[in-house]
Design a protein around this motif. Structure first.
Motif, PDB file in Angstrom:
ATOM      1  N   LEU A 198       0.844  -1.209   0.000  1.00 40.61           N
ATOM      2  CA  LEU A 198       0.000   0.000   0.000  1.00 40.61           C
ATOM      3  C   LEU A 198       0.872   1.249   0.000  1.00 40.61           C
ATOM      4  N   HIS A 199       2.004   1.181   0.697  1.00 44.09           N
ATOM      5  CA  HIS A 199       2.933   2.317   0.777  1.00 44.09           C
ATOM      6  C   HIS A 199       3.410   2.697  -0.626  1.00 44.09           C
ATOM      7  N   LEU A 200       3.842   1.683  -1.372  1.00 46.20           N
ATOM      8  CA  LEU A 200       4.374   1.961  -2.705  1.00 46.20           C
ATOM      9  C   LEU A 200       3.304   2.410  -3.679  1.00 46.20           C
ATOM     10  N   TRP A 206       1.435   9.655  -5.784  1.00 47.92           N
ATOM     11  CA  TRP A 206       1.697  10.987  -5.203  1.00 47.92           C
ATOM     12  C   TRP A 206       3.004  11.569  -5.731  1.00 47.92           C
ATOM     13  N   VAL A 207       4.088  10.815  -5.560  1.00 47.82           N
ATOM     14  CA  VAL A 207       5.406  11.326  -5.985  1.00 47.82           C
ATOM     15  C   VAL A 207       5.463  11.407  -7.516  1.00 47.82           C
ATOM     16  N   GLY A 208       5.021  10.336  -8.202  1.00 45.21           N
ATOM     17  CA  GLY A 208       5.060  10.325  -9.674  1.00 45.21           C
ATOM     18  C   GLY A 208       4.207  11.440 -10.252  1.00 45.21           C
ATOM     19  N   VAL A 242       0.244   7.015   2.382  1.00 48.66           N
ATOM     20  CA  VAL A 242       1.692   6.846   2.579  1.00 48.66           C
ATOM     21  C   VAL A 242       2.031   6.887   4.073  1.00 48.66           C
ATOM     22  N   GLY A 243       1.439   7.846   4.783  1.00 44.77           N
ATOM     23  CA  GLY A 243       1.720   7.980   6.210  1.00 44.77           C
ATOM     24  C   GLY A 243       1.283   6.755   6.996  1.00 44.77           C
ATOM     25  N   LEU A 244       0.028   6.343   6.783  1.00 49.58           N
ATOM     26  CA  LEU A 244      -0.508   5.192   7.531  1.00 49.58           C
ATOM     27  C   LEU A 244       0.275   3.923   7.213  1.00 49.58           C
ATOM     28  N   SER A 245       0.459   3.649   5.920  1.00 52.05           N
ATOM     29  CA  SER A 245       1.151   2.403   5.540  1.00 52.05           C
ATOM     30  C   SER A 245       2.613   2.453   5.979  1.00 52.05           C
ATOM     31  N   GLY A 246       3.215   3.662   5.969  1.00 48.94           N
ATOM     32  CA  GLY A 246       4.597   3.784   6.449  1.00 48.94           C
ATOM     33  C   GLY A 246       4.678   3.425   7.928  1.00 48.94           C
ATOM     34  N   LEU A 247       3.702   3.919   8.695  1.00 44.86           N
ATOM     35  CA  LEU A 247       3.707   3.616  10.138  1.00 44.86           C
ATOM     36  C   LEU A 247       3.473   2.134  10.387  1.00 44.86           C
ATOM     37  N   SER A 249       4.299  -0.193   8.343  1.00 45.45           N
ATOM     38  CA  SER A 249       5.552  -0.880   7.947  1.00 45.45           C
ATOM     39  C   SER A 249       6.527  -0.871   9.102  1.00 45.45           C
ATOM     40  N   LEU A 250       6.547   0.278   9.808  1.00 51.51           N
ATOM     41  CA  LEU A 250       7.454   0.381  10.962  1.00 51.51           C
ATOM     42  C   LEU A 250       7.024  -0.562  12.078  1.00 51.51           C
ATOM     43  N   VAL A 251       5.727  -0.587  12.363  1.00 54.27           N
ATOM     44  CA  VAL A 251       5.216  -1.455  13.432  1.00 54.27           C
ATOM     45  C   VAL A 251       5.609  -2.907  13.149  1.00 54.27           C
ATOM     46  N   LYS A 272      12.662  10.012   7.776  1.00 52.86           N
ATOM     47  CA  LYS A 272      11.606   9.943   6.757  1.00 52.86           C
ATOM     48  C   LYS A 272      10.318  10.579   7.267  1.00 52.86           C
ATOM     49  N   ILE A 273      10.023  10.329   8.556  1.00 50.77           N
ATOM     50  CA  ILE A 273       8.789  10.905   9.127  1.00 50.77           C
ATOM     51  C   ILE A 273       8.874  12.436   9.103  1.00 50.77           C
ATOM     52  N   VAL A 274      10.056  12.968   9.419  1.00 52.22           N
ATOM     53  CA  VAL A 274      10.238  14.428   9.376  1.00 52.22           C
ATOM     54  C   VAL A 274       9.993  14.936   7.950  1.00 52.22           C
ATOM     55  N   LEU A 312      12.566  17.428  -2.439  1.00 46.91           N
ATOM     56  CA  LEU A 312      12.394  16.841  -1.093  1.00 46.91           C
ATOM     57  C   LEU A 312      11.870  15.412  -1.203  1.00 46.91           C
ATOM     58  N   MET A 313      10.952  15.219  -2.137  1.00 41.76           N
ATOM     59  CA  MET A 313      10.384  13.864  -2.298  1.00 41.76           C
ATOM     60  C   MET A 313      11.462  12.870  -2.746  1.00 41.76           C
ATOM     61  N   LEU A 314      12.265  13.262  -3.733  1.00 44.93           N
ATOM     62  CA  LEU A 314      13.280  12.332  -4.238  1.00 44.93           C
ATOM     63  C   LEU A 314      14.360  12.089  -3.189  1.00 44.93           C
ATOM     64  N   ALA A 315      14.636  13.094  -2.367  1.00 45.42           N
ATOM     65  CA  ALA A 315      15.582  12.872  -1.260  1.00 45.42           C
ATOM     66  C   ALA A 315      15.003  11.822  -0.309  1.00 45.42           C
ATOM     67  N   THR A 316      13.688  11.882  -0.054  1.00 39.70           N
ATOM     68  CA  THR A 316      13.057  10.903   0.844  1.00 39.70           C
ATOM     69  C   THR A 316      13.100   9.508   0.234  1.00 39.70           C
ATOM     70  N   VAL A 317      12.952   9.423  -1.090  1.00 36.48           N
ATOM     71  CA  VAL A 317      13.057   8.114  -1.756  1.00 36.48           C
ATOM     72  C   VAL A 317      14.478   7.567  -1.564  1.00 36.48           C
ATOM     73  N   LEU A 319      16.470   8.195   0.935  1.00 36.68           N
ATOM     74  CA  LEU A 319      16.523   7.732   2.334  1.00 36.68           C
ATOM     75  C   LEU A 319      15.829   6.379   2.479  1.00 36.68           C
ATOM     76  N   ALA A 320      14.706   6.239   1.769  1.00 36.45           N
ATOM     77  CA  ALA A 320      13.910   5.000   1.887  1.00 36.45           C
ATOM     78  C   ALA A 320      14.702   3.801   1.388  1.00 36.45           C
ATOM     79  N   VAL A 321      15.446   3.987   0.305  1.00 38.15           N
ATOM     80  CA  VAL A 321      16.232   2.855  -0.209  1.00 38.15           C
ATOM     81  C   VAL A 321      17.332   2.507   0.789  1.00 38.15           C
ATOM     82  N   ALA A 322      17.931   3.541   1.395  1.00 37.71           N
ATOM     83  CA  ALA A 322      18.946   3.267   2.432  1.00 37.71           C
ATOM     84  C   ALA A 322      18.296   2.514   3.590  1.00 37.71           C
ATOM     85  N   LEU A 323      17.067   2.908   3.925  1.00 42.08           N
ATOM     86  CA  LEU A 323      16.339   2.223   5.008  1.00 42.08           C
ATOM     87  C   LEU A 323      16.139   0.757   4.645  1.00 42.08           C
ATOM     88  N   SER A 324      15.768   0.494   3.379  1.00 47.51           N
ATOM     89  CA  SER A 324      15.501  -0.904   2.975  1.00 47.51           C
ATOM     90  C   SER A 324      16.791  -1.711   2.930  1.00 47.51           C
TER      91      SER A 324
HETATM   92  C1  HEM Z   1       5.301   8.496   7.869  1.00 51.61           C
HETATM   93  C2  HEM Z   1       6.274   8.527   7.007  1.00 51.61           C
HETATM   94  C3  HEM Z   1       6.919   7.256   6.479  1.00 51.61           C
HETATM   95  C4  HEM Z   1       7.276   6.101   7.120  1.00 51.61           C
HETATM   96  C5  HEM Z   1       7.092   5.757   8.582  1.00 51.61           C
HETATM   97  C6  HEM Z   1       7.875   5.201   6.131  1.00 51.61           C
HETATM   98  C7  HEM Z   1       8.358   3.928   6.423  1.00 51.61           C
HETATM   99  C8  HEM Z   1       8.801   3.035   5.459  1.00 51.61           C
HETATM  100  C9  HEM Z   1       9.259   1.684   5.741  1.00 51.61           C
HETATM  101  C10 HEM Z   1       9.329   1.047   7.108  1.00 51.61           C
HETATM  102  C11 HEM Z   1       9.614   1.116   4.557  1.00 51.61           C
HETATM  103  C12 HEM Z   1      10.139  -0.317   4.312  1.00 51.61           C
HETATM  104  C13 HEM Z   1      11.650  -0.271   4.283  1.00 51.61           C
HETATM  105  C14 HEM Z   1      12.201  -1.679   4.355  1.00 51.61           C
HETATM  106  O1  HEM Z   1      12.130  -2.399   3.349  1.00 51.61           O
HETATM  107  O2  HEM Z   1      12.677  -2.051   5.412  1.00 51.61           O
HETATM  108  C15 HEM Z   1       9.387   2.108   3.543  1.00 51.61           C
HETATM  109  C16 HEM Z   1       9.644   1.891   2.224  1.00 51.61           C
HETATM  110  C17 HEM Z   1       9.621   2.897   1.325  1.00 51.61           C
HETATM  111  N1  HEM Z   1       9.257   4.231   1.553  1.00 51.61           N
HETATM  112 FE1  HEM Z   1       8.513   5.008   3.219  1.00 51.61          FE
HETATM  113  N2  HEM Z   1       7.876   5.815   4.919  1.00 51.61           N
HETATM  114  C18 HEM Z   1       7.311   7.073   5.092  1.00 51.61           C
HETATM  115  C19 HEM Z   1       7.138   8.045   4.151  1.00 51.61           C
HETATM  116  C20 HEM Z   1       7.647   7.914   2.907  1.00 51.61           C
HETATM  117  C21 HEM Z   1       7.690   9.007   1.958  1.00 51.61           C
HETATM  118  C22 HEM Z   1       7.152  10.408   2.212  1.00 51.61           C
HETATM  119  C23 HEM Z   1       8.298   8.520   0.835  1.00 51.61           C
HETATM  120  C24 HEM Z   1       8.629   9.196  -0.465  1.00 51.61           C
HETATM  121  C25 HEM Z   1       8.306  10.396  -0.770  1.00 51.61           C
HETATM  122  C26 HEM Z   1       8.626   7.116   1.087  1.00 51.61           C
HETATM  123  C27 HEM Z   1       9.238   6.299   0.188  1.00 51.61           C
HETATM  124  C28 HEM Z   1       9.444   4.925   0.385  1.00 51.61           C
HETATM  125  C29 HEM Z   1       9.960   4.004  -0.636  1.00 51.61           C
HETATM  126  C30 HEM Z   1      10.294   4.370  -2.069  1.00 51.61           C
HETATM  127  C31 HEM Z   1      10.065   2.744  -0.038  1.00 51.61           C
HETATM  128  C32 HEM Z   1      10.531   1.431  -0.706  1.00 51.61           C
HETATM  129  C33 HEM Z   1      12.033   1.367  -0.628  1.00 51.61           C
HETATM  130  C34 HEM Z   1      12.521   0.130  -1.384  1.00 51.61           C
HETATM  131  O3  HEM Z   1      12.488  -0.959  -0.833  1.00 51.61           O
HETATM  132  O4  HEM Z   1      12.882   0.276  -2.536  1.00 51.61           O
HETATM  133  N3  HEM Z   1       8.204   6.779   2.352  1.00 51.61           N
HETATM  134  N4  HEM Z   1       8.901   3.271   4.120  1.00 51.61           N
END
Ligand code: HEM
Length: 658
Positions: A198-200, A206-208, A242-247, A249-251, A272-274, A312-317, A319-324
């Motif tokens: 759902l996040h993706l 949104w981003v695209g 994005v916000g809900l599914s991101g949270l 994902s964290l949980v 990312k939350i910031v 800002l959006m692409l910078a967050t992307v 960060l997200a890849v670094a997170l993954s």
């Molecule tokens: C409340 C804010 C957000 C939270 C808590 C959050 C959290 C997460 C988490 C936990 C993942 C999974 C990472 C993993 O595989 O371990 C993820 C993936 C991702 N998030 Fe977010 N996210 C948030 C907002 C955003 C925003 C604003 C963007 C972009 C504008 C974004 C872009 C992505 C992308 C592209 C991935 C997939 C990375 C990959 O595996 O290629 N997220 N996010």
């Protein structure tokens, strides 16, 4: 170089810098190399996340270009305008780049999986076995194939319908890769899988959408205000998604809240939350200021802010890849096989109390139920506000259907359905025979066509026009043909249980989502043709509908009997691994499942017979009244008929006075 191209390049540069910072902060940039242990080297260490970043950027861009062409820019009677055609052509190049980036990820992924450098795997053996035998490799190969397919089909797409089809295809292509990263190894992999999917999906729209809108503004293309207004409505829902599914994902990945500030993974997520909150503020500013100015013919503020927002959006992307790529903090989970497979401990012996008390949150179907309830409720409210009537019975039927869907996918029934075949059969029958009956009697299409406003511009396609286009499409004509709907309804049940499909669907959460969706959709299609109250291309006479219902009954009975007669256990690989020690044997639960499949059909059949009888009676009554009105109209001024009617009236009065 055009300003739009400069913005995109700057965006990619910012994303790469954010990725590098994230890799360093996450401890993935300069790991300690232990002599003697395989190390694939810096090229692979940076090449893999960089190729993943390019995959995300080109994937999101392809979705944005197709979204702009199919939905945001006005079309004329379904034919794309000049700008929209330009974006579909551009999508064929970004889709090809997407496939190229995925191929690079396969190369680096293969090298990393064996701890070798790229030149050391040049012979191709490791590459092909990685691409065909590992989940990550197969997922990336799918992205390569689908990306090339989108690139080819985009070359010939000239209608809004074709662009919309490609958009849906691109959305699906986004999913395989992230779903095979941390997600599959997360202790709570069901929640992780649904959340990151759902996040993706939400962030790609949104981003695209914003990336292409910013480029459209910088290129001073026409209809920017129309596209921006439509995007803004969609962006609010995507932002929430994005916000809900991101949270969530964290949980699914963190064991405790404190992990947010005690682990690298947690701190990257906080960053990312910031960014997410900042992006929310920018969106608010757009709605308060720049969109208003844009509507008044002053696009400058919007263009500038959208440009900054893109960076800002692409910078967050990045960060997200670094997170993954950063390992989430370990946390202790029961080390038993059942927990690994189910994502929750094997439940205790089944009781009715447990079915009603052991609820298990399924994010995907919670979102489906919320969307079904929300859209229908909003439609009814809109009719109410307009003073238009809507039969309360339909609303009640719809919400009963949604409530049953929630019960079947969130209660103890869903939990035990993964452990016992007979309970699974109750869930299957509820999802394919009971929930759909109540949903189709709710008349969702009729409500949508009445509640939605027509598109502001003649020939353009808004949500209402899209619904009519889909209703009249060849695809709808084919799938709602009684023979096709019945074959899907019956045939797929046999195909699922008497082939290895069922076991694979039980093993993977995505498979389970697909199976549950299939039960719902094939059941809704079947009952929509029989008792649907919406306008549809293939409306059968009532007798035909009865026939269609009765034709399925022997197949259901035979299916149930076949299960009861079987001597081997279906999906034994799955059930045996769970190691359930209480209750009946696997074969006995399967036989009970057969009996349920055979007997369960009676209830919905009764409801359907009742619905057909009521609809038949109402229809007859309507036709009789229509015939009367026609006769009255035809009779009006006909002296002969008038005198005959007067005679009948007199007779009638005479009878009453006696
Ligand atoms: C409340 C804010 C957000 C939270 C808590 C959050 C959290 C997460 C988490 C936990 C993942 C999974 C990472 C993993 O595989 O371990 C993820 C993936 C991702 N998030 Fe977010 N996210 C948030 C907002 C955003 C925003 C604003 C963007 C972009 C504008 C974004 C872009 C992505 C992308 C592209 C991935 C997939 C990375 C990959 O595996 O290629 N997220 N996010």
């Amino acid at each position: 170089m055009s300003r739009a191209a400069r913005l995109m390049l700057a965006g990619v540069a910012v994303a790469v810098v954010a990725l590098a910072i994230g890799m360093i902060a996450g401890g993935r940039a300069f790991p300690r190399i232990i002599p003697g242990l395989p190390d694939s080297g810096a090229v692979v260490r940076w090449g893999l996340p960089l190729s993943k970043l390019l995959m995300d950027v080109f994937g999101v861009l392809t979705v944005g270009l197709l979204l702009m062409a199919a939905m945001l820019l006005p079309s004329d009677k379904g034919v794309l305008g000049r700008s929209a055609l330009h974006y579909v052509k551009a999508a064929s190049w970004t889709a090809l780049s997407w496939a190229g980036a995925a191929f690079l990820a396969i190369v680096f992924g293969a090298a990393e999986s064996v701890g070798r450098t790229v030149p050391q795997i040049a012979d191709g053996a490791i590459l092909s076995s990685y691409a065909t035998q590992t989940t990550q490799g197969v997922a990336l190969t799918l992205v390569v194939l689908f990306g090339v397919a989108i690139a080819l089909f985009s070359r010939g797409a000239i209608t809004a319908g074709a662009a919309a089809g490609l958009l849906a295809f691109a959305m699906v292509t986004l999913l395989p890769a992230p779903l095979t990263g941390h997600t599959s190894s997360s202790p709570n992999h069901d929640l992780a899988t649904s959340a990151v999917s759902l996040h993706l999906l939400a962030l790609a729209l949104w981003v695209g959408g914003l990336l292409v809108l910013a480029a459209h503004a910088l290129r001073r293309q026409p209809q920017l205000e129309v596209a921006a207004a439509r995007f803004s409505t969609m962006a609010v829902w995507c932002y929430a998604g994005v916000g809900l599914s991101g949270l969530f994902s964290l949980v699914a990945r963190l064991g405790a809240v404190s992990d947010l500030w005690t682990s690298e993974y947690g701190m990257l997520a906080v960053a990312k939350i910031v960014a997410f909150v900042l992006l929310g503020y920018v969106g608010y500013w757009h709605r308060q200021r720049t969109l208003v100015q844009l509507g008044a013919g002053r696009p400058r503020a919007f263009t500038r802010l959208a440009g900054g927002e893109t960076l800002l959006m692409l910078a967050t992307v990045g960060l997200a890849v670094a997170l993954s790529r950063t390992p989430p903090p370990e946390f202790t989970v029961p080390a038993d096989r059942a927990f690994e497979l189910l994502g929750f401990p094997l439940p205790e012996e089944i009781t009715l109390g447990n079915v009603f008390s052991l609820w298990w949150f399924d994010l995907f179907f919670a979102v489906v139920a919320a969307v079904l309830a929300g859209l229908y409720g909003a439609g009814v409210l809109r009719l109410r506000r307009r003073g238009d009537a809507w039969f309360w019975g339909r609303t009640a039927s719809w919400f009963i259907g949604v409530a049953l869907l929630v019960f079947a996918t969130q209660s103890g029934l869903a939990r035990y359905a993964q452990v016992m075949f007979d309970v699974h059969m109750i869930e299957h029958m509820t999802l394919s025979m009971v929930v759909p009956i109540f949903l189709v009697l709710g008349g969702p299409v009729t409500l949508a066509l009445r509640a939605l406003k027509p598109a502001a511009r003649r020939g353009d396609r808004g949500p209402r026009e899209w619904i009519t286009t889909i209703l009249h499409s060849r695809f709808t004509k084919v799938v709602t043909h009684p023979a096709v709907a019945t074959s899907i309804f019956i045939g797929s049940t046999y195909a699922l249980y008497f082939t290895p499909l069922f076991e694979s669907a039980m093993q993977e959460h995505l498979g389970h989502i697909w199976m549950t969706l299939h039960f719902l959709i094939s059941g809704s299609l079947f009952f929509w043709v029989i008792i649907g109250v919406d306008p549809g291309p293939n409306r059968l006479p009532y007798f035909g509908r009865l026939l269609m219902l009765f034709v399925t009954m022997p197949f259901h009975a035979f299916f149930g009997i076949a299960l009861m007669m079987m001597g081997t256990v279906i999906a034994s690989g799955w059930y045996e691994q769970l190691g359930r020690t209480w209750g009946d044997t696997l074969l006995q639960t399967q036989r009970d499942g057969g009996a349920i499949a055979w007997g369960f059909g009676e209830i919905p059949t009764l409801i359907v017979l009742l619905a057909i009888a009521v609809q038949w009676y109402q229809d007859d009554d309507r036709q009789a009244r229509r015939a009367d009105r026609r006769a009255d109209r035809a009779g009006a001024g006909d002296p002969e008929l008038d005198s005959y009617n007067a005679y009948l009236a007199r007779l009638n009065r005479a009878d009453k006075s006696e």
